[in-house]
Design a protein around this motif. Structure first.
Motif, PDB file in Angstrom:
ATOM      1  N   PHE A 253       0.818  -1.216   0.000  1.00 46.84           N
ATOM      2  CA  PHE A 253       0.000   0.000   0.000  1.00 46.84           C
ATOM      3  C   PHE A 253       0.851   1.267   0.000  1.00 46.84           C
ATOM      4  CE2 PHE A 253      -2.606  -3.097   2.556  1.00 46.84           C
ATOM      5  CZ  PHE A 253      -3.556  -3.342   1.570  1.00 46.84           C
ATOM      6  N   SER A 254       0.411   2.256  -0.754  1.00 52.40           N
ATOM      7  CA  SER A 254       1.049   3.569  -0.759  1.00 52.40           C
ATOM      8  C   SER A 254       0.667   4.339   0.499  1.00 52.40           C
ATOM      9  CB  SER A 254       0.609   4.358  -1.990  1.00 52.40           C
ATOM     10  OG  SER A 254      -0.779   4.667  -1.899  1.00 52.40           O
ATOM     11  N   ARG A 255       1.339   5.467   0.731  1.00 50.10           N
ATOM     12  CA  ARG A 255       0.987   6.305   1.881  1.00 50.10           C
ATOM     13  C   ARG A 255      -0.458   6.772   1.781  1.00 50.10           C
ATOM     14  NH1 ARG A 255       3.240   9.806   5.852  1.00 50.10           N
ATOM     15  NH2 ARG A 255       1.884  11.600   6.266  1.00 50.10           N
ATOM     16  N   SER A 256      -0.875   7.177   0.585  1.00 52.60           N
ATOM     17  CA  SER A 256      -2.246   7.670   0.448  1.00 52.60           C
ATOM     18  C   SER A 256      -3.257   6.570   0.740  1.00 52.60           C
ATOM     19  CB  SER A 256      -2.474   8.240  -0.952  1.00 52.60           C
ATOM     20  OG  SER A 256      -2.301   7.241  -1.950  1.00 52.60           O
ATOM     21  N   SER A 257      -2.947   5.346   0.347  1.00 51.81           N
ATOM     22  CA  SER A 257      -3.836   4.230   0.643  1.00 51.81           C
ATOM     23  C   SER A 257      -3.869   3.942   2.137  1.00 51.81           C
ATOM     24  CB  SER A 257      -3.395   2.981  -0.125  1.00 51.81           C
ATOM     25  OG  SER A 257      -4.262   1.895   0.136  1.00 51.81           O
ATOM     26  N   LEU A 258      -2.712   3.928   2.771  1.00 55.58           N
ATOM     27  CA  LEU A 258      -2.660   3.687   4.219  1.00 55.58           C
ATOM     28  C   LEU A 258      -3.435   4.772   4.975  1.00 55.58           C
ATOM     29  CD1 LEU A 258       1.102   2.692   4.599  1.00 55.58           C
ATOM     30  CD2 LEU A 258      -0.866   1.153   4.708  1.00 55.58           C
ATOM     31  N   ALA A 259      -3.278   6.025   4.541  1.00 56.17           N
ATOM     32  CA  ALA A 259      -3.987   7.121   5.205  1.00 56.17           C
ATOM     33  C   ALA A 259      -5.493   6.971   5.037  1.00 56.17           C
ATOM     34  CB  ALA A 259      -3.522   8.465   4.646  1.00 56.17           C
ATOM     35  N   ALA A 260      -5.924   6.583   3.840  1.00 52.82           N
ATOM     36  CA  ALA A 260      -7.353   6.405   3.601  1.00 52.82           C
ATOM     37  C   ALA A 260      -7.913   5.241   4.414  1.00 52.82           C
ATOM     38  CB  ALA A 260      -7.607   6.180   2.114  1.00 52.82           C
ATOM     39  N   GLN A 261      -7.138   4.184   4.574  1.00 57.50           N
ATOM     40  CA  GLN A 261      -7.597   3.048   5.371  1.00 57.50           C
ATOM     41  C   GLN A 261      -7.787   3.431   6.836  1.00 57.50           C
ATOM     42  OE1 GLN A 261      -5.044  -0.385   4.691  1.00 57.50           O
ATOM     43  NE2 GLN A 261      -4.996   0.061   2.510  1.00 57.50           N
ATOM     44  N   LEU A 262      -6.914   4.280   7.348  1.00 59.64           N
ATOM     45  CA  LEU A 262      -7.044   4.724   8.734  1.00 59.64           C
ATOM     46  C   LEU A 262      -8.314   5.543   8.951  1.00 59.64           C
ATOM     47  CD1 LEU A 262      -3.355   5.769   9.494  1.00 59.64           C
ATOM     48  CD2 LEU A 262      -4.568   3.793  10.440  1.00 59.64           C
ATOM     49  N   ALA A 263      -8.832   6.149   7.884  1.00 63.95           N
ATOM     50  CA  ALA A 263     -10.014   7.004   7.999  1.00 63.95           C
ATOM     51  C   ALA A 263     -11.325   6.265   7.761  1.00 63.95           C
ATOM     52  CB  ALA A 263      -9.910   8.167   7.011  1.00 63.95           C
ATOM     53  N   VAL A 264     -11.275   4.980   7.414  1.00 64.09           N
ATOM     54  CA  VAL A 264     -12.499   4.216   7.152  1.00 64.09           C
ATOM     55  C   VAL A 264     -13.266   4.021   8.459  1.00 64.09           C
ATOM     56  CG1 VAL A 264     -13.419   1.977   6.402  1.00 64.09           C
ATOM     57  CG2 VAL A 264     -11.519   3.036   5.157  1.00 64.09           C
ATOM     58  N   PRO A 265     -14.573   4.267   8.471  1.00 67.19           N
ATOM     59  CA  PRO A 265     -15.360   4.008   9.686  1.00 67.19           C
ATOM     60  C   PRO A 265     -15.183   2.564  10.163  1.00 67.19           C
ATOM     61  CG  PRO A 265     -16.659   5.254   8.118  1.00 67.19           C
ATOM     62  CD  PRO A 265     -15.398   4.871   7.394  1.00 67.19           C
ATOM     63  N   GLY A 266     -15.063   2.409  11.471  1.00 66.49           N
ATOM     64  CA  GLY A 266     -14.842   1.095  12.046  1.00 66.49           C
ATOM     65  C   GLY A 266     -13.391   0.793  12.367  1.00 66.49           C
ATOM     66  N   MET A 267     -12.465   1.684  11.954  1.00 64.78           N
ATOM     67  CA  MET A 267     -11.045   1.444  12.209  1.00 64.78           C
ATOM     68  C   MET A 267     -10.716   1.603  13.690  1.00 64.78           C
ATOM     69  SD  MET A 267      -7.851   0.869  11.562  1.00 64.78           S
ATOM     70  CE  MET A 267      -7.764   0.697   9.781  1.00 64.78           C
ATOM     71  N   VAL A 268      -9.950   0.647  14.222  1.00 63.93           N
ATOM     72  CA  VAL A 268      -9.428   0.709  15.583  1.00 63.93           C
ATOM     73  C   VAL A 268      -7.914   0.486  15.501  1.00 63.93           C
ATOM     74  CG1 VAL A 268      -9.416  -0.329  17.887  1.00 63.93           C
ATOM     75  CG2 VAL A 268     -11.567  -0.146  16.600  1.00 63.93           C
ATOM     76  N   VAL A 269      -7.139   1.398  16.075  1.00 64.16           N
ATOM     77  CA  VAL A 269      -5.684   1.305  16.073  1.00 64.16           C
ATOM     78  C   VAL A 269      -5.186   1.112  17.495  1.00 64.16           C
ATOM     79  CG1 VAL A 269      -3.516   2.508  15.604  1.00 64.16           C
ATOM     80  CG2 VAL A 269      -5.430   2.727  14.005  1.00 64.16           C
ATOM     81  N   LEU A 270      -4.400   0.056  17.687  1.00 69.93           N
ATOM     82  CA  LEU A 270      -3.708  -0.165  18.955  1.00 69.93           C
ATOM     83  C   LEU A 270      -2.216   0.030  18.716  1.00 69.93           C
ATOM     84  CD1 LEU A 270      -6.203  -2.478  18.826  1.00 69.93           C
ATOM     85  CD2 LEU A 270      -5.446  -2.709  21.198  1.00 69.93           C
ATOM     86  N   ARG A 271      -1.588   0.804  19.594  1.00 71.15           N
ATOM     87  CA  ARG A 271      -0.173   1.139  19.449  1.00 71.15           C
ATOM     88  C   ARG A 271       0.618   0.559  20.616  1.00 71.15           C
ATOM     89  NH1 ARG A 271       0.897   7.406  19.658  1.00 71.15           N
ATOM     90  NH2 ARG A 271      -0.152   7.038  21.676  1.00 71.15           N
ATOM     91  N   ALA A 272       1.791   0.003  20.313  1.00 69.67           N
ATOM     92  CA  ALA A 272       2.696  -0.493  21.352  1.00 69.67           C
ATOM     93  C   ALA A 272       3.895   0.436  21.443  1.00 69.67           C
ATOM     94  CB  ALA A 272       3.162  -1.907  21.021  1.00 69.67           C
ATOM     95  N   THR A 273       4.241   0.839  22.656  1.00 67.56           N
ATOM     96  CA  THR A 273       5.397   1.706  22.870  1.00 67.56           C
ATOM     97  C   THR A 273       6.322   1.094  23.909  1.00 67.56           C
ATOM     98  OG1 THR A 273       4.217   2.994  24.544  1.00 67.56           O
ATOM     99  CG2 THR A 273       4.127   3.804  22.273  1.00 67.56           C
TER     100      THR A 273
END
Length: 303
Positions: free
Chosen positions: A166-186
């Protein structure tokens, strides 16, 4: 909740794949296909969004496919394992090819969503939780810079090509799709991994994950998956859909399959369907190619 399109069923997800084709809405089923050029032939075909096609009304899919017209050579897709289809429905929709492509790992979520997880994974969860912290992002779209860096490293590590690169624009659009949940590990304040899920109805679909070298060393994947299971169970979801193993024909013994199996309570089939819309052109483009591949003229495309 189940009637509201989200995740793979939302038209915004198909639109996020605009690098490979143009979305085409299917009015009866509520799904979306991606229309692609067939090389320099002047012809086009359609595929379901990668990795699965989902829609609100599977009973309407046959009428949608029948109404596609004569501007497409063929259509193919992988059906959502949690879709409201029957095998008979899929047979009518895809008279040319219908095969059980892969079995997807799934996990029933309950009051204790980690109770069924295998002992090896549970040990890794305990270790990972000592070394990384996991948080759920309020705004998934804000993760784009960190996520792109993680995903570029994943592409390089596994030599990912084709639709999944996926390109950056595709990744950015996927993050904006309704229903997206992001979990981050630090770890020590630095991002070492991320896991992306789509929630549709009472199912959480695992989408993508990527890690830094420190994330791999600290087993961040185990902390992220454990946190996801607990989060979705607390929200009242019934299932986690984890997808299948690696490769076009994973045998269940690859590392990704072993990882997912350790979290799972069962499997569900993902059916691949193909339908020829213009037989003369299909045969002309295919020639002698494509035994066991559909569309035949795209043989080896995802290798």
């Amino acid at each position: 909740m189940a009637d509201t399109p989200a995740g793979y069923a939302h038209p915004a997800y198909a639109a996020s794949l605009s690098d490979i084709g143009v979305p085409r809405a299917l009015p009866q089923s509520g799904g979306t296909l991606v229309v692609r050029e067939i090389g320099a032939t002047g012809h086009r075909d359609a595929m379901g969004p990668y990795p699965i096609f989902a829609c609100a009304n599977w009973a309407g899919l046959e009428a949608d496919l029948g109404a596609l017209g004569d501007d497409l050579v063929a259509v193919s897709l992988v059906a959502d394992p949690f879709g409201g289809w029957s095998e008979e429905t899929l047979q009518r929709c895809f008279p040319d090819v219908l095969l059980r492509f892969k079995d997807h790992f799934v996990a029933a979520l309950g009051a204790d969503p980690l109770a069924h997880v295998e002992a090896h994974h549970r040990r890794n969860i305990a270790r990972a939780r000592r070394e990384v912290e996991v948080d759920v992002l309020d705004d998934p779209t804000a993760f784009i810079d960190a996520w792109e860096a993680l995903y570029r490293a994943l592409i390089a590590r596994h030599d990912i090509r084709g639709v999944a690169a996926f390109s950056r624009s595709s990744l950015a659009a996927q993050l904006a799709v309704p229903g997206m949940v992001v979990l981050r590990a630090t770890s020590e304040g630095a991002t070492v991994g991320g896991a992306l899920w789509y929630v549709q109805g009472d199912v959480a679909y695992y989408h993508l994950a990527a890690y830094t070298e420190a994330g791999y060393a600290r087993r961040a994947s185990f902390a992220l998956f454990a946190a996801a299971f607990e989060l979705f169970a607390a929200r009242g979801l019934a299932w986690a859909s984890l997808g299948a193993g690696a490769g076009a024909s994973a045998d269940g013994e690859d590392g990704l399959s072993r990882f997912k199996r350790g979290w799972s309570t069962d499997t569900r089939p993902a059916w691949f369907g193909g339908r020829v819309l213009q037989r003369d052109i299909y045969d002309e483009l295919s020639g002698t190619k494509g035994a066991g591949w559909f569309p035949a003229y795209r043989q080896g495309e995802f290798t």
